[in-house]
Design an enzyme around this catalytic site. Structure first.
Site, PDB file in Angstrom:
ATOM      1  N   HIS A 306       0.743  -1.137   0.078  1.00 52.23           N
ATOM      2  CA  HIS A 306      -0.083   0.122   0.005  1.00 52.23           C
ATOM      3  C   HIS A 306       1.028   1.204  -0.128  1.00 52.23           C
ATOM      4  O   HIS A 306       2.042   1.356   0.564  1.00 52.23           O
ATOM      5  CB  HIS A 306      -0.949   0.022   1.264  1.00 52.23           C
ATOM      6  N   ASP A 364      -7.964  -4.383  -0.750  1.00 53.97           N
ATOM      7  CA  ASP A 364      -8.422  -4.396  -1.856  1.00 53.97           C
ATOM      8  C   ASP A 364      -8.231  -5.970  -2.265  1.00 53.97           C
ATOM      9  O   ASP A 364      -9.249  -6.515  -3.010  1.00 53.97           O
ATOM     10  CB  ASP A 364      -7.542  -3.511  -2.946  1.00 53.97           C
TER      11      ASP A 364
END
Length: 429
Positions: A306, A364
């Site tokens: 991330h 995600d």
């Protein structure tokens, strides 16, 4: 404010700027007087080193893997709270009492229906229109239907607009889904929870009843909670920038939806699932892992690591547990995509290459798996993200509107074009 000053030396001149301290996190250099003092601007593409506002809503510590809503840890909220309670927290700053929670949930529930004439908007879209195109258009059109909640100078209208957006967004998204698959719209039901109502509007049909599974319902609620806000990301900054011009709240949220549609922002879970499908079967995983490790290969594993979190994404830890609950319920034995996901997750958590680089599965990765297992097409993933993030956008918008330091957003530029020149008549060119 710190007593210490930041000094900027340009030539033989020294300029001083105040250092502002937040509750937690890095301090900032107050450069509001930079241009007036020096005649210079800062250059910061993407605003990665610039604080454009002060806020008390959400805090992220990327190094520690920490996400706080109004000071509460996301893992505690996802495990012990509910999405609508989190909505109250984000909007008003504190967790509600039992009476406040009941009143808030009732207000949201009473605003889940859309104006009946808005159905005609959906019929104006092509059947193969992307759900996000529909959601963006319908949200923007709300200003044409709800004139009694567009005056941003009226606190009561701001409140009404906030409740309407949170209440109606599940209906807007569900209707976009139903329209895309050619099924009749399903009206909201006041006897269901926020997440349960959304699932019912998406999957119920007039021909038979639909029973909301509590495990799926809880998973949906957690997805909403985990995506409710995420500090000053691209779409939130877009909402704030739109709102800085005093645009009505529906236009501001529509701008946020449009920004979220970008694959670099809201489309990450869709990209992660598409990658899993491209891998196809577990036996092909070593091939793709090798490609990911190859510096000369442009292939990247989607759903890992991330930009903000330099350790484990705290939202992913909650989603991992939820994903296992959903997959155990629905089964993965006959689904090669989910088989790939489980095996790839195991490798990423154990392989030294991924562990040392902190390329852990992020939110995600797991949310895409869950939504696919529930039965949503990938085209709906970002629309569900928009539904979840609506309360965050509204909370940030309301905070900005009430900020006495509010100014219309006006970034500057480093101009590298042609200098002034004289116009040449057409006959002489």
């Amino acid at each position: 404010m710190s007593d210490e000053k930041a000094k900027l030396i340009i030539g033989d001149k020294t300029y001083e700027f105040a250092i502002l301290e937040g509750t937690v996190g890095p301090s900032v250099i107050d450069i509001r007087s930079l241009y007036s003092q020096t005649g210079l601007f800062t250059y910061d593409p993407g605003f990665t080193s610039t604080a454009a506002c002060d806020s008390s809503i959400t805090y992220i510590d990327g190094d520690r893997g920490q996400l706080l809503y109004r000071g509460y840890s996301i893992d505690q909220l996802a495990e012990q709270s509910s999405y609508l309670e989190v909505c109250f927290l984000l909007l008003y700053g504190e967790l509600p009492s039992a009476a406040q929670k009941k009143d808030f949930e009732e207000r949201i529930t009473r605003h889940t229906m859309l104006h009946e004439q808005m159905h005609y908007l959906y019929r104006g879209f092509r059947r193969d229109a992307h759900p996000m195109a529909i959601v963006c258009g319908v949200v923007g059109a709300m200003a044409a239907f709800y004139h009694d909640s567009t005056d941003i100078t009226d606190p009561e209208q701001r409140e009404l607009a906030s409740i309407r957006m949170i209440g109606k967004m599940p209906t807007i998204a569900a209707m976009a889904y139903k329209y895309s698959i050619g099924q009749p719209f399903v009206y909201p039901r006041n006897d269901l929870s926020y997440a349960g109502n959304f699932l019912n509007m998406c999957f119920a049909v007039p021909a038979e009843s639909y029973e909301v599974n509590p495990i799926i319902e809880r998973a949906m609620d957690r997805i909403f909670t985990l995506h409710a806000d995420h500090e000053q990301n691209a779409s939130t900054s877009t909402v704030r920038l739109s709102g800085s011009s005093d645009a009505n709240p529906f236009a501001c949220i529509a701008a946020g939806v449009a920004c979220l549609w970008g694959p670099a922002h809201g489309g990450a879970n869709e990209a992660a699932l598409n990658m899993l499908r491209a891998i196809g079967t577990p036996d092909r995983i070593p091939e793709f892992v090798a490609r990911a490790k190859d510096k000369n290969d442009p292939f990247r594993l989607m759903g890992f690591g991330h930009r903000v979190y330099k350790s484990y994404d705290p939202r992913a830890q909650v989603m991992q547990k939820t994903a296992r609950e959903v997959l155990d319920l629905l089964g993965v034995e006959n689904n090669p995509t989910l088989q790939v996901a489980r095996e790839l997750e195991k490798i990423a958590l154990e392989d030294e290459y991924f562990v040392t680089r902190k390329l852990y599965p992020n939110v995600d990765f797991y949310s895409g798996i869950i939504l696919d297992a529930i039965g949503f097409p990938t085209s709906m993933f970002t629309a569900i993200f928009a539904l979840s993030r609506t309360v965050g956008w509204i909370a940030q918008w309301k905070e900005m509107i009430g900020d006495p330091q509010k100014k219309i957003g006006r970034p500057r530029q480093l101009y590298e074009g042609v200098e002034r020149r004289e116009y040449i008549p057409l006959a002489k060119r």
